[in-house]
Enzyme design. Structure first.
Site, PDB file in Angstrom:
ATOM      1  N   GLU A  15     -13.949   7.966 -23.210  1.00 60.39           N
ATOM      2  CA  GLU A  15     -13.171   8.513 -24.340  1.00 60.39           C
ATOM      3  C   GLU A  15     -11.958   9.285 -23.822  1.00 60.39           C
ATOM      4  OE1 GLU A  15     -12.282   8.912 -27.240  1.00 60.39           O
ATOM      5  OE2 GLU A  15     -13.832   8.350 -28.686  1.00 60.39           O
ATOM      6  N   ARG A  99     -20.116  20.201 -30.568  1.00 61.51           N
ATOM      7  CA  ARG A  99     -19.379  19.859 -29.355  1.00 61.51           C
ATOM      8  C   ARG A  99     -18.008  19.334 -29.733  1.00 61.51           C
ATOM      9  NH1 ARG A  99     -18.505  14.523 -28.421  1.00 61.51           N
ATOM     10  NH2 ARG A  99     -19.888  12.955 -29.351  1.00 61.51           N
ATOM     11  N   ASN A 101     -14.975  16.614 -29.816  1.00 60.57           N
ATOM     12  CA  ASN A 101     -14.881  15.166 -29.840  1.00 60.57           C
ATOM     13  C   ASN A 101     -13.422  14.766 -29.647  1.00 60.57           C
ATOM     14  OD1 ASN A 101     -16.427  12.710 -30.005  1.00 60.57           O
ATOM     15  ND2 ASN A 101     -15.352  12.266 -31.918  1.00 60.57           N
ATOM     16  N   ASN A 156     -12.141  11.714 -35.405  1.00 62.52           N
ATOM     17  CA  ASN A 156     -11.528  10.757 -34.496  1.00 62.52           C
ATOM     18  C   ASN A 156     -10.099  10.465 -34.950  1.00 62.52           C
ATOM     19  OD1 ASN A 156     -13.154   9.747 -32.252  1.00 62.52           O
ATOM     20  ND2 ASN A 156     -14.635   9.155 -33.824  1.00 62.52           N
ATOM     21  N   ASP A 204     -12.369   4.681 -34.623  1.00 61.72           N
ATOM     22  CA  ASP A 204     -12.515   5.626 -33.523  1.00 61.72           C
ATOM     23  C   ASP A 204     -11.108   6.128 -33.171  1.00 61.72           C
ATOM     24  OD1 ASP A 204     -13.582   7.008 -31.178  1.00 61.72           O
ATOM     25  OD2 ASP A 204     -15.281   5.662 -31.333  1.00 61.72           O
TER      26      ASP A 204
END
Length: 291
Positions: A15, A99, A101, A156, A204
Site C-alpha cells: 500500500e 490504525r 490507512n 481510501n 481502493d
C-alpha cells in the site's frame, strides 16, 4: 498495456505508493508485514517496523514519515533496517483500536491521514471491520492536528484539484468515492457521491493524471478504472493481480504507473507485487511532508 513486477518482493498488503521525483525513488509499505520499503534504481531497502504502517512519505527535512498504529513517526533513513530509529511526531487519531490507512500530502506539504478500526491481526490475518470508528485528520508541518471527518469505515483515495478547493476521498465500506469542497478555513463541506459501487471490485487507492482523470485500484477486481473528471469510466486496465491496492505516477516523465497489490486466496504469482506499466498520459507529482 504490458506490466512487470519491479522487484521480487511480495507483500502481504502492499500500500501507500509514493514517487519522490527529486531522488527518483519509490516508497511504499507492506501494512500486514510491518515493512517500509524504498526502491532507488535496482536497490531495495526494507525497514522492519514494530507496528503496522500504512504510509511511508519522505520529508522536506530529509527523513521520512511512517503512519503507524500508535501515531505518526519520523524515520531516520540512515538508521539500520532491522533497528529503525523512530521519533514520534504526533498522535493524529487518539481512538483506541484504530490504525492509519490512506495517507497523502497536499500541495502545501500537509499530511492527510484517514484512519479506521484495525482489521489486521498480529500475524497479518484479516479481522472484521465492525464499526465506523475512523476519521480523516490533517497534520501540519508543525505537527498540529486538525480533525476533518469522523465516522469513517475504510478510508481510501486522497486527491486534490489544482486549486485545492476540492478533494476526492473514498470509503471502501460504502464502495463509493466522494468529492468534498474545501472551505477557506480548511474544513470540508458535505460529501457528494462522485463514483458509486461498480461491478469490478471495491474502490481502493488512486492516482490523478495531468488531465484530471483518476486511476482507481479495484480491490478484488483485478483492474484499474480510469475515471473522467465527471466520474464516468473511460477505460478499464486489466491487471495480473487479484487485489490491486493503490497506484502512483513515477519515472523521469511521470508516465510510469506503479501499482501496489496484496496477497489473495487466489494466490496468483504476482499477488503482492509492485507492478509498473507505461501509460499514454503523465501524472501529477507527489508532495513531501513539509516538516
Amino acid at each position: 498495456m504490458s506490466c512487470n513486477a519491479v522487484t521480487a518482493h511480495r507483500a502481504q498488503l502492499g500500500e501507500g505508493p509514493f514517487w519522490d521525483a527529486p531522488t527518483q525513488a519509490f516508497y511504499w509499505v507492506d501494512i500486514a508485514g510491518k515493512q517500509a520499503l524504498r526502491l532507488i534504481g535496482d536497490s531495495l531497502q526494507v525497514w522492519h517496523l514494530p507496528e503496522h504502517a500504512s504510509a511511508f512519505i519522505p520529508c522536506a527535512s530529509g527523513d521520512a514519515l511512517v503512519t503507524m498504529s500508535s501515531g505518526v513517526y519520523r524515520l531516520d533513513l540512515a538508521s539500520e533496517q532491522h533497528a529503525p530509529c523512530l521519533t514520534l511526531l504526533c498522535v493524529a487519531d487518539p481512538q483506541p483500536g484504530n490504525r492509519g490507512n490512506e495517507a497523502r500530502c497536499d500541495a502545501q506539504g500537509r499530511l492527510w491521514l484517514g484512519t479506521m478500526q484495525n482489521n489486521i491481526g498480529e500475524h497479518g490475518e484479516d479481522l472484521p471491520v465492525l464499526r465506523r470508528s475512523g476519521g480523516l485528520f490533517r497534520v501540519d508541518a508543525d505537527a498540529r492536528v486538525t480533525c476533518l471527518l469522523q465516522g469513517l469505515g475504510i478510508p481510501n483515495t486522497l486527491l486534490w484539484n489544482d486549486e485545492a478547493t476540492q478533494v476526492h476521498f473514498g470509503d471502501s465500506l460504502d464502495g463509493t468515492l466522494y468529492q468534498y469542497s474545501i472551505h477557506a478555513d480548511g474544513q470540508l463541506g458535505r460529501a457528494a457521491v462522485w463514483f458509486g459501487p461498480h461491478a469490478r471490485g471495491g474502490p481502493d487507492g488512486s492516482a490523478m493524471d495531468a488531465e484530471g482523470y483518476i486511476w482507481n485500484a479495484r480491490w478484488d477486481g483485478s483492474c484499474l478504472l480510469r475515471l473522467t473528471p465527471e466520474g464516468e469510466v473511460e477505460r478499464v486496465i486489466e491487471l495480473p493481480v487479484s487485489r490491486p491496492t493503490s497506484c502512483v505516477f513515477g519515472g523521469p516523465n511521470l508516465s510510469t504507473l506503479y501499482i501496489t497489490s496484496a496477497a489473495s486466496p487466489l494466490d496468483h504469482p504476482l499477488d503482492g507485487a509492485v507492478l509498473a506499466i507505461e501509460v499514454d498520459v503523465a501524472g501529477k507529482t507527489c508532495h513531501r511532508f513539509a516538516g
